[in-house]
Enzyme design. Structure first.
Site, PDB file in Angstrom:
ATOM      1  N   GLY A  11     -14.949   4.499  16.504  1.00 46.98           N
ATOM      2  CA  GLY A  11     -14.681   3.233  15.963  1.00 46.98           C
ATOM      3  C   GLY A  11     -14.239   2.321  17.020  1.00 46.98           C
ATOM      4  O   GLY A  11     -13.262   2.700  17.969  1.00 46.98           O
ATOM      5  N   ARG A  72     -20.556   6.754  15.992  1.00 48.85           N
ATOM      6  CA  ARG A  72     -20.090   8.131  15.803  1.00 48.85           C
ATOM      7  C   ARG A  72     -21.336   9.039  15.724  1.00 48.85           C
ATOM      8  O   ARG A  72     -22.171   8.883  14.707  1.00 48.85           O
ATOM      9  CB  ARG A  72     -19.259   8.165  14.325  1.00 48.85           C
ATOM     10  CG  ARG A  72     -17.996   7.426  14.608  1.00 48.85           C
ATOM     11  CD  ARG A  72     -17.144   7.694  13.529  1.00 48.85           C
ATOM     12  NE  ARG A  72     -15.566   7.341  13.880  1.00 48.85           N
ATOM     13  CZ  ARG A  72     -15.279   6.069  13.222  1.00 48.85           C
ATOM     14  NH1 ARG A  72     -16.250   5.416  12.249  1.00 48.85           N
ATOM     15  NH2 ARG A  72     -14.076   5.548  13.517  1.00 48.85           N
ATOM     16  N   ASP A 103      -9.949  10.556  19.082  1.00 47.06           N
ATOM     17  CA  ASP A 103      -9.896  12.078  19.392  1.00 47.06           C
ATOM     18  C   ASP A 103     -11.258  12.530  19.137  1.00 47.06           C
ATOM     19  O   ASP A 103     -11.781  13.554  19.976  1.00 47.06           O
ATOM     20  CB  ASP A 103      -8.902  12.495  18.090  1.00 47.06           C
ATOM     21  CG  ASP A 103      -9.332  12.079  16.876  1.00 47.06           C
ATOM     22  OD1 ASP A 103     -10.122  11.430  16.559  1.00 47.06           O
ATOM     23  OD2 ASP A 103      -8.409  12.757  15.911  1.00 47.06           O
ATOM     24  N   THR A 126      -8.316   2.879  20.407  1.00 47.04           N
ATOM     25  CA  THR A 126      -8.493   3.051  18.928  1.00 47.04           C
ATOM     26  C   THR A 126      -7.219   2.334  18.264  1.00 47.04           C
ATOM     27  O   THR A 126      -6.166   2.315  18.987  1.00 47.04           O
ATOM     28  CB  THR A 126      -8.493   4.346  18.273  1.00 47.04           C
ATOM     29  OG1 THR A 126      -8.099   4.549  17.092  1.00 47.04           O
ATOM     30  CG2 THR A 126      -7.301   5.352  19.121  1.00 47.04           C
ATOM     31  N   ASP A 128      -5.653   3.131  15.809  1.00 43.63           N
ATOM     32  CA  ASP A 128      -4.483   3.835  15.180  1.00 43.63           C
ATOM     33  C   ASP A 128      -3.514   4.410  15.851  1.00 43.63           C
ATOM     34  O   ASP A 128      -2.578   4.617  15.265  1.00 43.63           O
ATOM     35  CB  ASP A 128      -5.493   5.087  14.458  1.00 43.63           C
ATOM     36  CG  ASP A 128      -6.583   4.783  13.661  1.00 43.63           C
ATOM     37  OD1 ASP A 128      -6.632   3.584  12.958  1.00 43.63           O
ATOM     38  OD2 ASP A 128      -7.525   5.554  13.684  1.00 43.63           O
TER      39      ASP A 128
HETATM   40  O1  F6P Z   1     -10.003   5.000  13.798  1.00 45.07           O
HETATM   41  C1  F6P Z   1     -10.278   3.357  13.545  1.00 45.07           C
HETATM   42  C2  F6P Z   1     -10.468   3.405  12.129  1.00 45.07           C
HETATM   43  O2  F6P Z   1     -10.727   1.929  11.799  1.00 45.07           O
HETATM   44  C3  F6P Z   1      -9.467   4.077  10.893  1.00 45.07           C
HETATM   45  O3  F6P Z   1      -8.079   3.270  11.134  1.00 45.07           O
HETATM   46  C4  F6P Z   1     -10.241   4.061   9.956  1.00 45.07           C
HETATM   47  O4  F6P Z   1      -9.787   4.986   8.802  1.00 45.07           O
HETATM   48  C5  F6P Z   1     -11.592   4.299  10.360  1.00 45.07           C
HETATM   49  O5  F6P Z   1     -11.813   3.823  11.590  1.00 45.07           O
HETATM   50  C6  F6P Z   1     -12.779   3.523   9.428  1.00 45.07           C
HETATM   51  O6  F6P Z   1     -13.919   4.180   9.907  1.00 45.07           O
HETATM   52  P1  F6P Z   1     -15.386   3.186   9.665  1.00 45.07           P
HETATM   53  O7  F6P Z   1     -15.440   2.210  10.544  1.00 45.07           O
HETATM   54  O8  F6P Z   1     -16.222   4.415  10.054  1.00 45.07           O
HETATM   55  O9  F6P Z   1     -15.429   2.836   8.398  1.00 45.07           O
END
Ligand code: F6P
Length: 324
Positions: A11, A72, A103, A126, A128
């Site tokens: 992300g 990803r 991670d 990140t 998070d």
């Molecule tokens: O890890 C960052 C994040 O934005 C998290 O807060 C969230 O759960 C996830 O990625 C969302 O992922 P995606 O962009 O694949 O919807």
């Protein structure tokens, strides 16, 4: 080491561009070649590399997103995928790697290092803040400010209409954004995975707020909260069990990942990029750079991924007092 590759993966997070800029300029400073890898591990497998010099990263320190793009990647989870990626790195003459991500990105880097003895250093990028070995991850400060700004705006309309809002913020399995943005925006309640408040206590607390004369309320909910209900189910539950509340839901979502990085994140990115490249030059590998008490640190990648929760218990207590 003569040629370092840099990529962003997983992300995206504000400050990734600033970190790439720092890696590239540190390479130039030490007269090393640098290449950028597009789209994370996907681009590594496909050999999608671009040479980067000091001038090619001008004007990006203030830009959100990542100009290298991010992904990803499923193929990199397989030994075959990693073998192809390694072949591409050898073909391009790359002999060390800086990965910027969370991670999942670090897990990939660990496998890559274990299989090919390839020098890798991680930069925690990140929103998070769920990585050990650094007080803050890159992008977290910006995301917090974005969330607080959004909650402030929601409060304006909540107040005008005497409404209760459930505001869901990101954070995957941890409550750092919810706790800090909740305290910062003066939320009436904060629900985070690290503390199971329970639905009954939430309802009781909202009841008390009403009796004490509050006409509008903000409940900040971490997306990973373990209360067992989505924000929409929470709304339905309160609708069914509490008299006199007009309830709305706002899911902040991916807006928290965008926007120009704060000064804090730009400075952090610049420091981390220098530390990452200079660690590789010193022959270090399999570490993540971080800052602890404002000092640059190196933490083994494995420990960074598997470390204990770093939620601030003192801040949880502050939030309980502030929401009285
Ligand atoms: O890890 C960052 C994040 O934005 C998290 O807060 C969230 O759960 C996830 O990625 C969302 O992922 P995606 O962009 O694949 O919807």
């Amino acid at each position: 080491i003569t040629k370092i590759a840099v990529m962003t993966s997983g992300g995206d997070a504000p400050g990734m561009n600033a970190a790439v800029r720092s890696v590239v300029r540190t390479c130039a400073y030490h007269e090393l070649e640098c290449v950028g890898i597009h789209r994370g591990y996907d681009g590594m497998i496909e050999g999608d590399f671009i040479p980067l010099d000091a001038r090619s990263v001008r004007g990006i320190i203030n830009k959100g997103g990542t100009f290298l793009k991010s992904a990803r990647c499923e193929r990199f989870r397989t030994t075959d995928g990693r073998q192809i990626a390694h072949n591409q790195m050898v073909k391009a003459g790359v002999d060390a790697l800086v990965v910027i991500g969370g991670d999942g990105t670090f897990t990939g880097a660990l496998h890559f290092n274990a299989e090919f003895d390839f020098p890798v250093i991680g930069i925690p990028g990140t929103i998070d803040n769920d990585i050990s070995g650094t007080d803050r991850t890159l992008g977290y400060d910006t995301a917090l400010n974005t969330a607080v700004d959004a909650i402030d705006k929601i409060r304006d309309t909540a107040h005008s209409h005497d409404r209760l809002f459930f505001v869901e913020v990101m954070g995957r399995d941890v409550g750092h954004i919810a706790l800090n943005a909740g305290v910062g925006a003066g939320a009436e309640e904060i629900l985070i995975p690290e503390e199971d408040m329970g639905i009954e206590r939430l309802v009781e607390s909202l009841q008390r707020s009403k009796i004490s004369g509050k006409s509008s309320s903000i409940v900040v909910v971490a997306e990973g909260d373990k209360i067992g209900k989505s924000v929409f189910e929470l709304k339905d539950y309160v609708d069914d069990n509490l008299e006199g509340y007009d309830v709305r839901v706002s899911v902040l979502g991916h807006m928290q990942r965008g926007g120009s990085p704060t000064c804090y994140d730009r400075v952090l990115a610049s420091r981390m990029g220098v530390k990452a490249v200079e660690s590789l030059i010193e022959g270090k590998s399999n570490y993540m750079v971080g800052t602890i008490h404002d000092t640059m640190t190196l933490t083994p990648l494995e420990q960074a991924i598997k470390g204990e929760s770093k939620i601030n218990k003192e801040l949880i207590r502050v939030s309980e007092i502030m929401t009285t």
